[in-house]
Design an enzyme around this catalytic site. Structure first.
Site, PDB file in Angstrom:
ATOM      1  N   GLU A   1      36.374 -21.299  -7.278  1.00  0.00           N
ATOM      2  CA  GLU A   1      35.933 -22.519  -6.790  1.00  0.00           C
ATOM      3  C   GLU A   1      36.783 -22.914  -5.667  1.00  0.00           C
ATOM      4  OE1 GLU A   1      36.149 -21.556 -10.079  1.00  0.00           O
ATOM      5  OE2 GLU A   1      34.050 -21.764 -10.796  1.00  0.00           O
TER       6      GLU A   1
ATOM      7  N   HIS B   1      31.847 -27.709 -20.634  1.00  0.00           N
ATOM      8  CA  HIS B   1      30.279 -27.911 -20.204  1.00  0.00           C
ATOM      9  C   HIS B   1      29.738 -28.997 -20.310  1.00  0.00           C
ATOM     10  CE1 HIS B   1      30.919 -23.411 -20.460  1.00  0.00           C
ATOM     11  NE2 HIS B   1      29.968 -23.269 -19.846  1.00  0.00           N
TER      12      HIS B   1
END
Lengths: 381, 333
Positions: free
Chosen positions: B60, B129
């Site tokens: 990322e 999540h």
């Protein structure tokens, strides 16, 4: 194994021959022929070597003057380049005017060679700006202070050049300490995956503040790159011609679509990490003396002398340039005044932002309370 | 006027931006052949090529850092972070580099980068999540932070974000990806930083955003049956916050409830309560109330329904500002 980097807590005191790197000029100034690298120096005339010599001395003078300005309280901090001049000047001279450099904060010599004005070299350290120059004008990004982040920016910029079909190359400068950062490793992954035209120029100056390079890596830094699929060169970073040749080779490779190259320029930080640092707490005097004998400027001076080119005229020219740059630097430094307080609200965003606009106008009203009677815009209204 | 899910409205917006501006690039993990784990980029690599819709290595920080360099080279990258909880490896590049580059360079280097983040809970997922990390970014000067609650806004706001020369954190309420609604090309849509009164009301102002706008509307419908008129404001933008719309409403209702999924302490609700108190203290008839996630890590899926503010908890908060019987009546610490 005779390497610097396998020794956990000492830096290099090995002989040049043992060091196993590319060296084209010996410490006593003798030019060594090299079948691979000589073609990259085919255009190098004594006049060009004299120019390199001049820049090396100028950046050393800038460094000395800035250090003095810090000691006199005119700069808050300065990260000296002392000892690394050849690595920076040699690589910067290899760049084309459209190539783009992404550096850390110690690369004032690279910035000078890119054409950054001396006043702009000081703004960050005098605390009048975080950035100081227009990167697009001089093709060098403003210094990155968080270690290693700029390697990704260089990789992205290189990808952009590749997409546009231009043959511009990005080069990123970082140190031995930065090679431990995730961003530097991610940059090598991304650059390799996309064959990005980027050169990873690592100045292994042996120390990350007080941490020796052996704490960062138990292999040579240059040995890491092939694991990413990136070829690497290990060069004598105090040999300005070796640096010039190796950087040109890497740039050519990138320009031709060959992808990234990693260069480990083995050098030494002769000064403190910054003017706030005290290296006597963590390193030996003997080590410093060893590296002082490998001084990059003494070496190129000896080489010029061996060519019969170290003339009085050249010396006089270089001295005059150094004196002029130093005088400019000092005058420019003293002329850098603090910006108006309200300018700190400028450029947070490119478009208006209601939250900041409100705080700015409220703070302006607060500041106005301190204005002398008769000086405020409302006076007499 | 087509009816689209919120996810497909974003897809359509991305397609529009890719079509209208060659400088727009999509970067992310699994966004190419797969079309993203939520299929938001479905078909875009096929139609625009792998040179513009790029699968990136799985890092990322690398994605955002590379996007910064691409923006410097003149591109307008749109980065997908696969899930909210995966954004933290990129935190330094977002907060210390992306957010500050325009400021650092005295306005010479613009960062037209959009970071798309599916966020929030309610989908029965494993750890990392279901998070709502928006406050970290709203706290960071230099970033714009927006979130959509319906397909129309999703479609408009993603295009506005991409066209913006500032970095925009674009938070997508993942449990509302399948919400359907009509999507039109609005000639003069509200600006990216503007809030919207979704439902006018008289008695209580409920301020929310993203996934809980739908919850607030359900609560308002239930309260209406009970004779309480709730005004629902969808903030849409979390930096800047359109406080004029919020304070105008509170001046009319005198009562404020803020609700978000994110944890309470230091969250957006705290900022909104503080600003409303500063600017319209005189108009408040009750202390503002926050109905939020608890100050715990996002819990396991089998208990997430108790963590997430729902219709009943929101109405309990409404009862508190109305000084009606509520869960804290008679409660002492």
């Amino acid at each position: 194994m005779s390497t610097i980097v396998t020794r956990p807590h000492r830096s290099d005191d090995l002989s040049d021959a043992e060091r196993d790197f590319v060296q084209l000029v010996t410490p006593d100034g003798q030019r060594r022929p090299h079948p691979v690298f000589d073609p990259f120096l085919a255009d190098v005339t004594p006049a060009l070597i004299a120019d390199l010599y001049e820049d090396l001395l100028v950046v050393r003078r800038i460094d000395a003057e800035a250090t003095a300005l810090q000691r006199q309280g005119e700069l808050g901090l300065w990260p000296p380049v002392l000892g690394q001049e050849a690595a920076q000047v040699g690589s910067a001279h290899a760049l084309r005017s459209d190539d783009f450099a992404f550096t850390s904060y110690r690369e004032s010599a690279v910035a000078y060679c890119r054409g950054v004005k001396v006043a702009d070299l000081l703004r960050i350290w005098r605390g009048t700006s975080h950035g100081a120059w227009d990167p697009y004008e001089v093709k060098i990004a403003v210094p990155a202070i968080v270690i290693g982040v700029q390697t990704l920016h260089a990789t992205g910029y290189a990808l952009g050049c590749q997409k546009k079909g231009s043959d511009t190359v990005a080069i990123t400068y970082f140190g031995d300490g930065a090679t431990s950062q995730g961003d530097v490793n991610e940059a090598m992954v991304f650059a390799a995956s996309f064959r990005a035209p980027v050169v990873f120029f690592c100045q292994n100056n042996q120390w990350a503040i007080s941490e020796p390079v052996g704490l960062q890596s138990h292999t040579r830094l240059s040995d890491r790159a092939p694991g990413f699929g990136i070829p690497s060169l290990r060069i004598d970073g105090n040999d300005v011609l070796a640096v010039l040749a190796a950087t040109r080779m890497a740039l050519d490779r990138a320009r031709g679509g060959g992808g990234p190259t990693f260069i480990e320029a083995v050098t030494y930080r002769m000064g403190p990490h910054t003017t706030s640092d005290d290296p006597t707490r963590y390193r030996d005097k003997a080590e410093l003396e060893t590296w002082a004998r490998r001084d990059p400027i003494d070496r190129i001076a000896a080489h010029l002398d061996s060519l019969g080119e170290l003339t009085d005229a050249l010396r006089a020219r270089v001295t005059a340039t150094c004196d002029a740059v130093a005088a400019d630097l000092r005058a420019a430094c003293l002329a850098l005044d603090p910006p108006h307080p309200l300018t700190m609200f400028d450029n947070v965003y490119a478009h208006p932002h209601s939250g900041i606009d409100r705080q700015r106008s409220q703070f302006a009203a607060y500041l106005a309370m301190f204005e002398q009677p008769g000086t405020s815009p409302e006076a007499g209204a | 006027m087509p009816t689209l899910t919120l996810a497909k409205a974003i897809t359509a917006g991305l397609r529009r931006s890719l079509d209208s501006d060659d400088r727009v690039l999509l970067l992310g993990e699994d966004i190419g052949a797969l079309g993203g784990v939520f299929r938001v980029t479905d078909g875009l690599q096929r139609d625009f090529g792998a040179d513009r819709v790029m699968d990136m290595p799985l890092a990322e920080s690398g994605i955002i850092g590379t996007a910064i360099g691409l923006a410097m080279a003149g591109y307008r990258p749109v980065c997908e972070i696969q899930f909210d909880g995966f954004i933290y490896p990129a935190f330094d590049q977002i907060v210390s580099q992306l957010a500050k580059m325009h400021y650092r360079t005295g306005g010479t280097v613009r960062m037209p980068i959009t970071i798309r983040v599916p966020y929030g809970g309610g989908i029965g997922a494993v750890e990392h999540h279901s998070e709502s990390p928006e406050a970290y970014f709203a706290h960071t000067a230099g970033l714009r932070v927006v979130t959509c609650s319906n397909p129309q806004d999703a479609h408009t706001m993603i295009q506005q974000s991409i066209a913006c020369d500032d970095p925009v954190m674009f938070f997508e309420p993942k449990r509302r990806y399948w919400t359907k609604g009509e999507v039109a090309d609005v000639a003069d849509p509200p600006g990216l930083g503007r809030a919207r009164i979704v439902l006018p009301g008289i008695d209580v102002t409920v301020v929310t955003y993203g996934p809980l706008v739908a919850t607030a509307l359900e609560a308002a419908a239930a309260a209406s049956a009970d004779g309480v008129s709730i005004e629902v404001i969808d903030l849409r933008s979390l930096s800047p916050i359109d406080f004029d719309t919020v304070t105008d409403s509170v001046r009319r209702t005198g009562r404020l409830v803020i609700t978000h999924e994110a944890q309470q302490s230091g969250g957006l609700g705290a900022e909104i309560a503080a600003v409303v108190t500063e600017r319209c203290f005189d108009a408040l008839r009750a202390a503002p109330v926050r109905v939020t996630g608890f100050d715990i890590p996002y819990p396991a899926a089998s208990v997430e329904e108790h963590f997430l503010p729902d219709l009943d908890r929101l109405l309990d908060g409404v009862d508190r500002v109305l000084d009606r019987a509520n869960s804290l009546s008679g409660w002492t610490a």
